[in-house]
Each structure stands twice: as structure tokens, then as C-alpha cells.
Scaffold this active site. Structure first.
Site, PDB file in Angstrom:
ATOM      1  N   ASN A 111       0.822  -1.221   0.000  1.00 54.49           N
ATOM      2  CA  ASN A 111       0.000   0.000   0.000  1.00 54.49           C
ATOM      3  C   ASN A 111       0.851   1.264   0.000  1.00 54.49           C
ATOM      4  O   ASN A 111       0.591   2.198  -0.764  1.00 54.49           O
ATOM      5  CB  ASN A 111      -0.951  -0.001   1.208  1.00 54.49           C
ATOM      6  CG  ASN A 111      -1.951  -1.142   1.133  1.00 54.49           C
ATOM      7  OD1 ASN A 111      -2.012  -1.845   0.124  1.00 54.49           O
ATOM      8  ND2 ASN A 111      -2.725  -1.339   2.182  1.00 54.49           N
ATOM      9  N   HIS A 157     -17.768  35.154 -31.759  1.00 52.95           N
ATOM     10  CA  HIS A 157     -18.915  34.397 -32.290  1.00 52.95           C
ATOM     11  C   HIS A 157     -18.598  33.789 -33.660  1.00 52.95           C
ATOM     12  O   HIS A 157     -19.505  33.584 -34.462  1.00 52.95           O
ATOM     13  CB  HIS A 157     -20.166  35.281 -32.402  1.00 52.95           C
ATOM     14  CG  HIS A 157     -20.426  36.116 -31.186  1.00 52.95           C
ATOM     15  ND1 HIS A 157     -21.136  35.673 -30.099  1.00 52.95           N
ATOM     16  CD2 HIS A 157     -20.014  37.382 -30.875  1.00 52.95           C
ATOM     17  CE1 HIS A 157     -21.188  36.623 -29.182  1.00 52.95           C
ATOM     18  NE2 HIS A 157     -20.505  37.668 -29.620  1.00 52.95           N
ATOM     19  N   SER A 278      -8.804  10.307 -48.311  1.00 53.40           N
ATOM     20  CA  SER A 278     -10.047   9.551 -48.222  1.00 53.40           C
ATOM     21  C   SER A 278      -9.878   8.281 -49.039  1.00 53.40           C
ATOM     22  O   SER A 278      -9.249   8.296 -50.093  1.00 53.40           O
ATOM     23  CB  SER A 278     -11.192  10.399 -48.785  1.00 53.40           C
ATOM     24  OG  SER A 278     -12.241   9.565 -49.232  1.00 53.40           O
ATOM     25  N   LYS A 284      -9.328  14.338 -51.667  1.00 54.96           N
ATOM     26  CA  LYS A 284      -9.395  14.802 -50.280  1.00 54.96           C
ATOM     27  C   LYS A 284      -8.055  14.819 -49.570  1.00 54.96           C
ATOM     28  O   LYS A 284      -7.235  13.931 -49.725  1.00 54.96           O
ATOM     29  CB  LYS A 284     -10.337  13.887 -49.483  1.00 54.96           C
ATOM     30  CG  LYS A 284     -11.787  14.014 -49.911  1.00 54.96           C
ATOM     31  CD  LYS A 284     -12.451  15.176 -49.236  1.00 54.96           C
ATOM     32  CE  LYS A 284     -12.987  14.732 -47.894  1.00 54.96           C
ATOM     33  NZ  LYS A 284     -13.744  15.795 -47.267  1.00 54.96           N
ATOM     34  N   ASN A 286      -7.574  15.504 -45.659  1.00 54.21           N
ATOM     35  CA  ASN A 286      -8.299  15.843 -44.427  1.00 54.21           C
ATOM     36  C   ASN A 286      -7.342  16.148 -43.286  1.00 54.21           C
ATOM     37  O   ASN A 286      -6.260  15.571 -43.198  1.00 54.21           O
ATOM     38  CB  ASN A 286      -9.206  14.687 -44.018  1.00 54.21           C
ATOM     39  CG  ASN A 286     -10.303  14.424 -45.034  1.00 54.21           C
ATOM     40  OD1 ASN A 286     -10.756  15.358 -45.716  1.00 54.21           O
ATOM     41  ND2 ASN A 286     -10.714  13.186 -45.147  1.00 54.21           N
TER      42      ASN A 286
HETATM   43  N1  ARG Z   1      -1.773  -3.398  -7.310  1.00 52.28           N
HETATM   44  C1  ARG Z   1      -2.194  -2.728  -6.136  1.00 52.28           C
HETATM   45  C2  ARG Z   1      -2.696  -1.316  -6.483  1.00 52.28           C
HETATM   46  O1  ARG Z   1      -2.442  -0.826  -7.502  1.00 52.28           O
HETATM   47  C3  ARG Z   1      -1.060  -2.654  -5.175  1.00 52.28           C
HETATM   48  C4  ARG Z   1      -1.487  -2.539  -3.758  1.00 52.28           C
HETATM   49  C5  ARG Z   1      -2.110  -3.796  -3.317  1.00 52.28           C
HETATM   50  N2  ARG Z   1      -2.410  -3.757  -1.924  1.00 52.28           N
HETATM   51  C6  ARG Z   1      -3.267  -4.633  -1.366  1.00 52.28           C
HETATM   52  N3  ARG Z   1      -3.451  -4.492  -0.106  1.00 52.28           N
HETATM   53  N4  ARG Z   1      -3.869  -5.556  -2.034  1.00 52.28           N
HETATM   54  O2  ARG Z   1      -3.417  -0.731  -5.715  1.00 52.28           O
END
Ligand code: ARG
Length: 467
Positions: A111, A157, A278, A284, A286
Site C-alpha cells: 500500500n 462568435h 479519403s 481529399k 483531411n
Molecule cells: N496493485 C495494487 C494497487 O495498484 C497494489 C497494492 C495492493 N495492496 C493490497 N493491499 N492488495 O493498488
């Protein structure tokens, strides 16, 4: 076979469809260089803190270099079964170097790892985008230099309104692009905080040194709340928002190129390298690429909407939904990069038709405002001057002539204060030059602007070189 991220808790494998849905390696492989950078810095810090045996960090770094080279070249295939870039790298590292590889994930979670990788990606992407914007600005600047004396109709405009110098039109895009670069740099500035050490959500019990690893990775500082740090994708949302607005600007450019190159306008040609034909109509040519420049904005705006919608309503801290924030980020960045490169090429290839532009300036009473301003200079209140100039336009239209085609007697029939010098006022080049104030289209101002922009671009190049 590696147990991947699931480890010893699990007896059986995942349902194949669930595994496919869960895997991110098809897109998060873009994080490979940042994952490797982050892991090397983390390992160095762990060793400094005595959390890895001396020598492990060097082994890990050498192993990571090998894994990165092999994955990047295709010598090692990416494995879906290993879910994501992080597990692909770690599993291969462990195969290569054994126990040191198994110790790398000490005091870290995927994470905070993915949050770190994404921030490093965002910073690098922002730097590339800012560079690509400068290249496009340079192309506009060259065109501005070439067309200081090219007169063209300015529009409101999409109706011919007042004469301007074409350089002024090109420099309008410089103003938009300058804001875009500022927004992207700003997003990068906020991405520049290291989340490493936030762990899964509640940091870590190990005595790590967050500040030194942040410095090592070139972050300006560290994040200040572990729950927020693992669940925060604001930096991606901001960067994609900046890309979306950039694409909006490029879409306006695309639209103008489509108009200018149409037979109805015939104001300009773009290089053949940016046109297609085209399959049916042999004649053409484009402006497909200009149309795509216009169309890609929809995609970038969609990326932003996708991103904010994913994050909206998520409980703290990390949720797997956040994996879904990656693709819109990559898409917006990659779309902006190619659009900027192509736009720079197209602008460099652009050839204005000076005669057509001048003919358009001379057709449509674009200097009617000059008549009103002339009378104001003679002391008439503007509203009355506007009325009289309007009456003269009406009269000229009836006669089928431009305002400069009216005789002094005809002008005086509407307002006796008209003198011979009014014909100077009706010259479109002089009409632009009377607008001699900051932001105006006078030649004087345009030359000042060209120097200002050139100075900015030169400073950016110098910064780039000293980096
Ligand atoms: N592939 C995951 C993402 O992009 C990585 C983190 C995964 N973490 C987890 N607790 N499953 O978020």
C-alpha cells in the site's frame, strides 16, 4: 511456485476470472523503474538502520537491476499469477538472490509501496509534460515571429470582428500553455511527499528513517498521516485534471486548424505529414490529426471523471478500488504526451496564406470600431459614436463597399467632424497598432511579448540543462 502476495493463509488458488480481474500487471508494469528505485532506496535505508545485514542492500540493488533489465527487455515474461508489478519484481528478485530478497519487504506494505511508485511516476510524467509544453510553446513562438506583420481577422462568435496580427493569435496559445505547465508543475509539487513508512495503514514498528529515504528518492518531504498517505490519490487527480484542461486547449487549437485548413476559410495549410486522404474521394486531404487533437479532450476529461468517481466515497485508508486509478492516470499522461508532440510538429509545419487572411480583413467592415473611436477622439460620447458608425456600416452595406470606400462627403453626411485623417484610422495595420497596451495586438506590444516569451523559454532550457 511462489505464493505471490497471498502467502501461507491460503490453501487453494483464486478463481481464474477473479485472478484476472485482480491482476494489474498489464498496466502497472509502467511502474517498473519507480518500483525498482523505491525498493533500492528502501533497502539502503533498512541497512543504514541495521534492519538488514550489511551487504544486503548492495545485493538487492544488483538483483533489482537485473530483474528490471530482464522484465523491460522481455527476457523475463511478466506473470499474471504474481498479480502486480510489485510481486513480479520481488518474486524474481528472490529467485535471483535468495534470502536478501525475502527481507526487502521489511517495514513496508504494497500500500505504501504503490503510493510511492505512483508519486514517482507522477513527478517524472509531470517533468516530461512540462518539457513537451515548452517545445510546443517554442513552435508557436517561431510562428509568432514569422507573422508579426501578417494581418488577419480576429473573431468573436466566429464572425469577423476586428483586425489583429497573426502573431497575437499564436501568442494566445502561449498564454494557455503557460497556465497548463503551471498547473502540472503544481500537481507535481504536491506529489513530492514520500508515503514510504506508512505501511499498510498504521505505519510500522520498525525503527526506520522516513526522512532519509524520502531524500534519497528526491521527495521534498514526507507525508504526515499514514491513513491518508496510503489512500490518497489527489496528486493523480490533480495531474489528470491539469492534463484534461491542457487537452481542452489543444482541442480549441485542433478546431481552429480544422477551420483554417477548410476550403471555406483556406487560411492555412498544415504539413502533409499531419493529414490523411479519403479511401473514396481521391481529391481529399483531411486534417484528421487536428480533428484527433480536438477529440482527445473527451478522453482526458473521461479519465478525470473516472478517477474522481473511483475515489469518491471510499472509506479510509487503502481499498483495492484504488488500483483502478492507475489506468486513467497513464492514459491521460500518455495522451497528453503524444498530443503535445504532434501539435508541436503541426504548428511548425503550418503555412498561413497571407493574401487570403488579408482579403478577409478587408471584407466585412472590420474597422467599424475605428470610426466610432475616431468620433470619440473628436469628443462624441461613445454610444452616439457607435450609432453613427453603425449607420455608416449600414450605408456602406447598401452601397456594396467597405468603409474606406466611402467618400469624405458621405462620411460627413453622418457626422460633420470627419476629416481626411479618418482614412488613416481605417487602415487595419494602424488599427491594431493603436491598441498599444499590455495584452494588446499592437506591433509594439507583440514584439515585447515575443521577447518575454523567448526569455522564459530560454530560462526553462537553462534549468533543464543544469538539472
Ligand atoms: N496493485 C495494487 C494497487 O495498484 C497494489 C497494492 C495492493 N495492496 C493490497 N493491499 N492488495 O493498488
Amino acid at each position: 511456485m511462489s505464493k505471490g502476495a497471498r502467502g501461507g493463509r491460503f490453501g487453494a488458488g483464486m478463481d481464474p476470472d477473479a485472478a484476472r480481474m485482480n491482476a494489474s500487471v498489464d498496466f502497472d508494469r509502467r511502474l517498473l523503474p519507480y518500483d525498482v528505485l523505491g525498493s533500492k532506496a528502501h533497502a539502503r535505508m533498512l541497512e543504514r538502520q541495521g534492519l538488514l545485514p550489511a551487504g544486503d542492500a548492495a545485493k538487492i540493488a544488483a538483483g533489482l537491476d537485473q530483474v528490471e533489465a530482464q522484465l523491460a527487455s522481455g527476457a523475463l515474461p511478466w506473470s499474471d499469477a504474481l498479480e502486480d508489478v510489485h510481486m513480479n519484481v520481488e518474486a524474481r528478485l528472490t529467485e535471483l538472490i535468495g534470502d536478501a530478497g525475502r527481507r526487502l519487504h521489511t517495514a513496508r506494505s504494497r500500500n505504501d509501496q504503490v503510493a510511492t511508485d505512483l508519486r514517482l511516476y507522477a513527478r517524472a510524467a509531470a517533468a516530461r509534460l512540462v518539457g513537451a509544453i515548452a517545445t510546443l510553446r517554442a513552435a508557436f513562438l517561431d510562428q509568432a515571429r514569422a507573422h508579426v506583420d501578417t494581418l488577419m481577422p480576429g473573431y468573436t462568435h466566429l464572425q469577423r470582428a476586428q483586425p489583429i496580427r497573426a502573431a497575437h493569435h499564436f501568442l494566445a496559445y502561449d498564454a494557455m500553455l503557460t497556465r497548463d505547465a503551471g498547473r502540472i508543475a503544481d500537481a507535481a509539487r504536491r506529489a513530492s511527499q514520500s508515503p514510504l513508512g506508512s505501511g499498510a495503514l498504521a505505519a510500522t514498528t520498525h525503527p526506520i528513517d522516513r526522512v532519509s529515504v524520502a531524500k534519497d528518492l528526491g521527495f521534498a518531504g514526507v507525508t504526515h498521516n499514514s491513513l491518508d498517505a496510503v489512500g490518497d490519490r489527489d496528486f493523480a487527480i490533480e495531474l489528470v485534471a491539469a492534463c484534461a484542461l491542457l487537452q481542452v486547449h489543444l482541442s480549441r487549437l485542433g478546431e481552429e486548424l480544422v477551420l483554417w485548413t477548410s476550403q471555406e476559410f483556406r487560411f492555412a495549410k498544415v504539413g502533409e505529414a499531419y493529414c490523411s486522404g479519403s479511401s473514396l474521394m481521391p481529391q481529399k486531404m483531411n486534417a484528421d490529426i487536428a480533428e484527433l487533437l480536438r477529440g482527445k479532450a473527451g478522453r482526458a476529461i473521461g479519465d478525470w471523471v473516472t478517477l474522481v468517481t473511483i475515489v469518491k466515497g471510499l472509506p479510509l485508508a487503502y481499498n483495492k478500488d484504488l488500483q483502478e486509478t492507475q489506468e486513467p492516470l497513464y492514459d491521460a499522461v500518455e495522451t497528453a504526451e503524444i498530443c503535445l508532440r504532434v501539435a508541436a510538429g503541426m504548428i511548425a509545419s503550418l503555412e498561413l496564406d497571407r493574401d487570403r487572411l488579408r482579403a478577409a480583413v478587408d471584407d466585412g467592415h472590420l474597422v467599424a470600431t475605428e470610426l466610432a473611436d475616431y468620433l470619440v477622439a473628436k469628443g462624441l460620447p461613445f454610444r452616439d459614436a457607435h450609432d453613427r458608425a453603425g449607420a455608416l456600416v449600414r450605408y456602406a452595406l447598401g452601397k456594396g463597399v467597405e468603409l474606406a470606400g466611402l467618400s469624405l462627403a458621405e462620411l460627413r453626411a453622418v457626422d460633420p467632424t470627419f476629416d481626411q485623417d479618418v482614412y488613416d484610422w481605417l487602415d487595419p495595420a494602424r488599427a491594431t497598432d493603436r491598441r498599444d497596451l499590455v495584452g494588446g495586438p499592437a506591433k509594439n506590444q507583440i514584439l515585447i511579448e515575443i521577447e518575454r516569451v523567448a526569455g522564459e523559454l530560454a530560462a526553462l532550457t537553462r534549468e533543464e540543462e543544469t538539472r
